[in-house]
Structures are given as C-alpha cells and as structure tokens.
Motif scaffolding. Structure first.
Motif, PDB file in Angstrom:
ATOM      1  N   LEU A  70       0.630  -3.362  -6.236  1.00 41.88           N
ATOM      2  CA  LEU A  70       0.654  -2.097  -5.492  1.00 41.88           C
ATOM      3  C   LEU A  70      -0.738  -1.482  -5.512  1.00 41.88           C
ATOM      4  O   LEU A  70      -1.371  -1.392  -6.566  1.00 41.88           O
ATOM      5  N   LEU A  71      -1.200  -1.083  -4.344  1.00 48.44           N
ATOM      6  CA  LEU A  71      -2.420  -0.287  -4.271  1.00 48.44           C
ATOM      7  C   LEU A  71      -1.974   1.132  -3.973  1.00 48.44           C
ATOM      8  O   LEU A  71      -1.387   1.392  -2.922  1.00 48.44           O
ATOM      9  N   LEU A  72      -2.223   2.027  -4.929  1.00 53.18           N
ATOM     10  CA  LEU A  72      -1.805   3.421  -4.792  1.00 53.18           C
ATOM     11  C   LEU A  72      -3.020   4.257  -4.395  1.00 53.18           C
ATOM     12  O   LEU A  72      -4.008   4.301  -5.124  1.00 53.18           O
ATOM     13  N   LEU A  73      -2.941   4.870  -3.228  1.00 58.77           N
ATOM     14  CA  LEU A  73      -4.092   5.590  -2.690  1.00 58.77           C
ATOM     15  C   LEU A  73      -3.922   7.101  -2.693  1.00 58.77           C
ATOM     16  O   LEU A  73      -2.829   7.604  -2.453  1.00 58.77           O
TER      17      LEU A  73
ATOM     18  N   LEU B 184       0.851  -1.191   0.000  1.00 58.27           N
ATOM     19  CA  LEU B 184       0.000   0.000   0.000  1.00 58.27           C
ATOM     20  C   LEU B 184       0.883   1.235   0.000  1.00 58.27           C
ATOM     21  O   LEU B 184       1.746   1.370   0.872  1.00 58.27           O
ATOM     22  N   VAL B 185       0.689   2.099  -0.977  1.00 58.70           N
ATOM     23  CA  VAL B 185       1.489   3.326  -1.048  1.00 58.70           C
ATOM     24  C   VAL B 185       0.606   4.556  -1.278  1.00 58.70           C
ATOM     25  O   VAL B 185      -0.538   4.445  -1.715  1.00 58.70           O
ATOM     26  N   GLY B 186       1.148   5.702  -0.971  1.00 62.49           N
ATOM     27  CA  GLY B 186       0.424   6.967  -1.116  1.00 62.49           C
ATOM     28  C   GLY B 186       0.789   7.895   0.029  1.00 62.49           C
ATOM     29  O   GLY B 186       1.395   7.465   1.016  1.00 62.49           O
ATOM     30  N   ASP B 187       0.386   9.153  -0.110  1.00 62.33           N
ATOM     31  CA  ASP B 187       0.712  10.181   0.889  1.00 62.33           C
ATOM     32  C   ASP B 187       0.298   9.785   2.304  1.00 62.33           C
ATOM     33  O   ASP B 187      -0.617   8.984   2.488  1.00 62.33           O
TER      34      ASP B 187
ATOM     35  N   VAL C 291       1.352  -5.485 -10.594  1.00 62.10           N
ATOM     36  CA  VAL C 291      -0.075  -5.199 -10.743  1.00 62.10           C
ATOM     37  C   VAL C 291      -0.362  -3.911  -9.968  1.00 62.10           C
ATOM     38  O   VAL C 291      -0.036  -3.828  -8.790  1.00 62.10           O
ATOM     39  N   LEU C 292      -0.938  -2.952 -10.658  1.00 59.45           N
ATOM     40  CA  LEU C 292      -1.129  -1.647 -10.030  1.00 59.45           C
ATOM     41  C   LEU C 292      -2.597  -1.254 -10.067  1.00 59.45           C
ATOM     42  O   LEU C 292      -3.282  -1.478 -11.059  1.00 59.45           O
ATOM     43  N   MET C 293      -3.074  -0.668  -8.973  1.00 58.71           N
ATOM     44  CA  MET C 293      -4.445  -0.166  -8.957  1.00 58.71           C
ATOM     45  C   MET C 293      -4.495   1.155  -8.197  1.00 58.71           C
ATOM     46  O   MET C 293      -3.833   1.307  -7.175  1.00 58.71           O
ATOM     47  N   LEU C 294      -5.276   2.092  -8.722  1.00 58.58           N
ATOM     48  CA  LEU C 294      -5.414   3.408  -8.099  1.00 58.58           C
ATOM     49  C   LEU C 294      -6.710   3.445  -7.288  1.00 58.58           C
ATOM     50  O   LEU C 294      -7.765   3.065  -7.785  1.00 58.58           O
TER      51      LEU C 294
ATOM     52  N   LEU D 161       3.662   7.648  -9.206  1.00 61.20           N
ATOM     53  CA  LEU D 161       3.788   6.769 -10.374  1.00 61.20           C
ATOM     54  C   LEU D 161       5.213   6.781 -10.910  1.00 61.20           C
ATOM     55  O   LEU D 161       5.735   5.749 -11.343  1.00 61.20           O
ATOM     56  N   THR D 162       5.854   7.929 -10.854  1.00 57.41           N
ATOM     57  CA  THR D 162       7.250   8.034 -11.286  1.00 57.41           C
ATOM     58  C   THR D 162       8.129   7.166 -10.393  1.00 57.41           C
ATOM     59  O   THR D 162       9.004   6.432 -10.870  1.00 57.41           O
ATOM     60  N   GLU D 163       7.856   7.249  -9.101  1.00 59.97           N
ATOM     61  CA  GLU D 163       8.613   6.456  -8.142  1.00 59.97           C
ATOM     62  C   GLU D 163       8.399   4.950  -8.354  1.00 59.97           C
ATOM     63  O   GLU D 163       9.331   4.158  -8.322  1.00 59.97           O
ATOM     64  N   ILE D 164       7.154   4.592  -8.603  1.00 57.71           N
ATOM     65  CA  ILE D 164       6.813   3.191  -8.858  1.00 57.71           C
ATOM     66  C   ILE D 164       7.555   2.688 -10.098  1.00 57.71           C
ATOM     67  O   ILE D 164       8.121   1.598 -10.111  1.00 57.71           O
ATOM     68  N   HIS D 165       7.551   3.539 -11.116  1.00 56.27           N
ATOM     69  CA  HIS D 165       8.235   3.197 -12.354  1.00 56.27           C
ATOM     70  C   HIS D 165       9.722   2.933 -12.109  1.00 56.27           C
ATOM     71  O   HIS D 165      10.320   2.036 -12.691  1.00 56.27           O
ATOM     72  N   GLU D 166      10.267   3.701 -11.205  1.00 55.05           N
ATOM     73  CA  GLU D 166      11.695   3.595 -10.922  1.00 55.05           C
ATOM     74  C   GLU D 166      12.048   2.382 -10.057  1.00 55.05           C
ATOM     75  O   GLU D 166      13.046   1.723 -10.286  1.00 55.05           O
ATOM     76  N   TYR D 167      11.214   2.082  -9.066  1.00 57.92           N
ATOM     77  CA  TYR D 167      11.603   1.076  -8.079  1.00 57.92           C
ATOM     78  C   TYR D 167      10.878  -0.268  -8.165  1.00 57.92           C
ATOM     79  O   TYR D 167      11.400  -1.273  -7.704  1.00 57.92           O
ATOM     80  N   ALA D 168       9.665  -0.280  -8.715  1.00 56.67           N
ATOM     81  CA  ALA D 168       8.901  -1.532  -8.690  1.00 56.67           C
ATOM     82  C   ALA D 168       9.225  -2.420  -9.891  1.00 56.67           C
ATOM     83  O   ALA D 168       9.845  -1.965 -10.847  1.00 56.67           O
TER      84      ALA D 168
END
Ligand SMILES: Nc1nc2c(ncn2[C@@H]2O[C@H](COP(=O)(O)OP(=O)(O)OP(=O)(O)O)[C@@H](O)[C@H]2O)c(=O)[nH]1
Ligand SMILES: [Mg+2]
Length: 213
Positions: free
Chosen positions: A97-100, A25-28, A128-131, A116-123
């Motif tokens: 990844l669940l991006l909230l 789970l990721v997000g602010d 599987v990604l969901m917003l 999303l930039t960070e995800i692109h760089e590290y994941a």
C-alpha cells in the motif's frame, strides 16, 4: 496471500523468475494518487482540471528488479468517502500500500491516522506499507513540513518519502522500493542478504530542496 512467482524457461534465452504483485494507492481525494500512477506508468503529468477517480481503476507495469521481472498491478482507489466500501473490498488482495497525503493540504495529513486504522482493519497483516507526502513541487503552498511526515512515519514504523507527481521526484523510487521488497520476500535466496526497505529508502531518497541532492 502469497505473491505469484514462477520460473520460466523459454527456449534459448535462458530462464528467469517472474513475480506478480498488487500495489494499492490510498489516501484522501485530491492528494495525487492518479497523477502519481500516471507519472510512473507514462512519465507524464496530468495537468489541468482535476478528475476525481470513480470507484477503482488499475494499471500494470513490469519492472526489472535485480534481474527479476516483477509485474506490479497498481490499483488506483477513489479517495472520496462515498467510494470507501469499494476500497475496503480490495485491501485484502493488496501486497503493498502506498498511503499518500498532500503537503499543501493539512487535512489530508491529519487524516493519515484514520487511514492507518482502516488499513489495520482491512489489509493483510504483513502488507508492505509506505507513507508518501506528495506535491512537494508546490513549495510556496506547503503547510506540512518534511519533518512532520518523518515524525509520523517513525511513530508508525513505516518508510517515508516526499514525492511530486508533477516533477517526478521520487516517484520511480517509491514503486521500485516496493517491488524490491516484494521480490525479496517471495524469493528468499539462501546467500542473499536480507533486503531492508527502510535502509534502502533512506539511502536512495532525494529531497525537494536544492541543497538536499
Ligand atoms: N503541484 C502538484 N499538483 C499535483 C500533484 N499531483 C497531483 N496534483 C494535482 O492535484 C489534483 C488531484 O490529483 P489526482 O491525482 O487526481 O488526485 P487523487 O488522489 O487521484 O484524487 P481522487 O481520485 O479523488 O481520490 C489534480 O489537479 C492534479 O493536477 C503534484 O505532485 N504536484
Ligand atoms: Mg484519482
């Protein structure tokens, strides 16, 4: 990284496959990652004062998807900037990844691009990604329209839904959809039609208003 799936044969009860996968789970900070996880795991809402996650934490939950046990190891990351390097180290092992963001907090929505930039760089590339737009129960405080979330998700080609850790709206669905996708990826049965995460989410998602049910 492959999902760990194995075929088990335990006495008279027959045989089954079991898979285990990790979801992050990721997000602010404050968007509701910990609350979403607690709602999914324990069916409860953490009301009261906000206790920001320190570092990283995880919970396991086993789901049965089309007769297959899927163990989700769910990593709850800290949204605060100062823990970012901890989060970075875990991206690589995440299958999903669940991006909230928080629909009552415009900044959390505006930061999605940076996430999303960070995800692109590290994941992993095939993660599987969901917003998820969380806190839709707070209708009067909403500042991010559902259409805005839909538009952004479409732009990046990721499935999207609005959720509420408080009411429970779409929480089960978010994790089930991920588990289904991961299970289908890891067990490609010859006669099984391909699972389409986007279509599944579109079909199953519930709206936050009275008239969308
Ligand atoms: N109304 C409403 N409040 C929510 C919801 N989800 C979380 N909250 C509240 O939002 C605040 C933050 O929730 P957390 O789940 O702790 O946020 P977080 O994303 O884990 O934050 P960090 O751990 O700092 O990254 C808490 O006060 C929660 O009670 C929701 O769906 N609806
Ligand atoms: Mg937290």
């Amino acid at each position: 990284k492959d999902l760990r799936c194995r075929f088990s044969s335990l006495g008279g009860s027959g045989c089954w496959y079991s898979c285990s996968s990790s979801v992050m789970l990721v997000g602010d900070s404050g968007v509701g990652k910990t609350c979403l996880l607690v709602r999914f795991k324990d069916g409860a809402f953490l009301a009261g004062s906000f206790i920001s996650t320190v570092g990283i934490d995880f919970r396991n939950k086993v789901l049965t998807v089309d007769g297959v046990k899927v163990k989700l190891q769910i990593w709850d990351t800290a949204g605060q900037e100062r823990f970012r390097s901890v989060t970075h180290a875990y991206y690589r092992d995440a299958h999903a990844l669940l991006l909230l963001y928080d629909v009552t907090n415009k900044a959390s929505f505006d930061n999605i691009q940076a996430w999303l930039t960070e995800i692109h760089e590290y994941a992993q590339q095939d993660v599987v990604l969901m917003l998820l737009g969380n806190k839709v129960d707070s209708a009067q405080d909403r500042v991010v329209k559902r259409e805005d979330g839909e538009k952004l998700a479409k732009e990046y080609g990721v499935p999207f839904m609005e959720t509420s850790a408080k009411s429970g709206l779409n929480v089960e669905l978010a994790f089930t959809a991920i588990a289904k996708e991961l299970k289908h990826r890891s067990m490609k049965l010859p006669n099984e039609p391909k699972f389409k995460l986007h279509d599944y989410v579109k079909k199953e998602v519930r709206g936050s208003g009275c008239c969308r049910f």
